[in-house]
Design a protein around this motif. Structure first.
Motif, short mmCIF file in Angstrom:
data_model
loop_
_atom_site.label_atom_id
_atom_site.label_comp_id
_atom_site.label_asym_id
_atom_site.label_seq_id
_atom_site.Cartn_x
_atom_site.Cartn_y
_atom_site.Cartn_z
N MET A 33 50.05 45.35 43.40
CA MET A 33 49.31 44.88 42.23
C MET A 33 49.54 45.80 41.03
SD MET A 33 45.69 43.90 44.11
CE MET A 33 44.74 43.77 42.60
N VAL A 34 49.47 47.10 41.28
CA VAL A 34 49.64 48.09 40.21
C VAL A 34 51.09 48.09 39.73
CG1 VAL A 34 49.52 50.55 39.66
CG2 VAL A 34 47.71 49.49 41.03
N GLU A 35 52.04 48.06 40.65
CA GLU A 35 53.46 48.05 40.27
C GLU A 35 53.80 46.82 39.44
OE1 GLU A 35 55.74 50.45 40.47
OE2 GLU A 35 54.05 51.63 41.23
N ARG A 36 53.23 45.68 39.80
CA ARG A 36 53.49 44.45 39.04
C ARG A 36 52.96 44.59 37.61
NH1 ARG A 36 52.18 38.56 41.46
NH2 ARG A 36 50.42 39.74 42.21
N ALA A 37 51.80 45.21 37.46
CA ALA A 37 51.24 45.42 36.12
C ALA A 37 52.14 46.36 35.31
CB ALA A 37 49.83 45.99 36.21
N GLY B 3 55.05 45.53 31.73
CA GLY B 3 54.96 46.18 30.42
C GLY B 3 53.53 46.22 29.90
N ALA B 4 52.57 46.10 30.80
CA ALA B 4 51.16 46.12 30.40
C ALA B 4 50.79 47.47 29.78
CB ALA B 4 50.27 45.85 31.61
N SER B 5 49.78 47.43 28.93
CA SER B 5 49.29 48.67 28.30
C SER B 5 48.67 49.57 29.37
CB SER B 5 48.24 48.33 27.26
OG SER B 5 47.07 47.82 27.89
N GLN B 6 48.51 50.84 29.03
CA GLN B 6 47.92 51.78 29.98
C GLN B 6 46.50 51.34 30.35
OE1 GLN B 6 49.58 54.30 31.57
NE2 GLN B 6 47.74 54.32 32.83
N GLN B 7 45.80 50.76 29.38
CA GLN B 7 44.44 50.28 29.66
C GLN B 7 44.47 49.17 30.72
OE1 GLN B 7 42.37 48.68 26.26
NE2 GLN B 7 40.55 48.16 27.44
N LYS B 8 45.41 48.24 30.59
CA LYS B 8 45.55 47.15 31.57
C LYS B 8 45.96 47.69 32.94
CE LYS B 8 44.72 43.48 29.04
NZ LYS B 8 43.56 42.65 29.25
N LYS C 107 41.85 50.03 39.12
CA LYS C 107 40.45 49.88 39.52
C LYS C 107 40.28 48.63 40.38
CE LYS C 107 35.80 49.47 37.66
NZ LYS C 107 34.98 49.27 36.47
N GLU C 108 40.89 47.54 39.97
CA GLU C 108 40.83 46.28 40.72
C GLU C 108 41.45 46.45 42.12
OE1 GLU C 108 42.95 41.94 40.37
OE2 GLU C 108 42.38 42.92 38.49
#
Length: 184
Positions: free
Chosen positions: A120-124, A128-133, A139-140
């Motif tokens: 999940m984290v690697e996909r985010a 190219g998601a922001s650091q906040q995302k 957290k999710e």
């Protein structure tokens, strides 16, 4: 042809068990064949393969309702009775799916939640998601791992993967297959 309520119930049990167990066996077999290779085929392809097998196994709901209509109902079935037959087939098939997953998860893949959370984290990050995302996804992922460790939540989440598809197929199939006797 008039069928006694007891004969109808026995026929329904036979139809529901036959088609539910065949559908469940298909799901279990597909899971047992593909899960060991999830690292090789990738999560996305694994999901596509998994949901494709769920939809294909749900076709047995249609055939189960049709079998009941032709063999028990003398060529007729109401929407309600067709839906009941389909719903029961979906429940049995879903129970087989959940049971298989629980055996696989606890005996062969106890690290699934860790691997899926990392995915999940690697996909985010790859999107190219922001650091906040990314932080939100971390957290999710932690929450997912914690929840998935609870056997009741694990069972409920696994059931929720497969049963809604069966429910929709049961309703659509019952609508398509319903037939009433024509008067006159």
């Amino acid at each position: 042809k008039q069928i006694s309520p007891q004969g109808d119930l026995n026929s329904m049990k036979k139809t529901v068990l036959t088609f539910g167990l065949i559908s469940g066996a298909m799901l279990a077999a597909m899971m047992l064949i593909t899960v060991p290779f999830v690292d090789k085929i990738g999560w996305e392809k694994g999901e596509i393969l998994g949901y494709t097998s769920i939809v294909l196994s749900a076709l047995l709901i249609f055939f189960g309702i049709r079998s009941y209509r032709e063999n028990v109902g003398g060529g007729q079935i109401s929407l309600g009775r067709g839906f009941a037959v389909g719903l029961l087939i979906a429940l049995i098939s879903s129970a087989c799916y959940v049971g298989t997953w629980e055996v696989v998860y606890y005996n062969f893949m106890p690290d699934f939640a860790d691997k899926y959370s990392a995915h999940m984290v690697e996909r985010a990050k790859a999107s190219g998601a922001s650091q906040q995302k990314i932080d939100e996804k971390v957290k999710e992922a932690r929450q997912f791992k914690q929840m998935y460790g609870n056997p009741a939540v694990n069972v409920a989440m696994t059931f929720a993967e497969v049963f809604p598809i069966g429910l929709v197929v049961a309703l659509l199939s019952a609508g398509i297959l319903r037939k009433k006797v024509r008067e006159g």
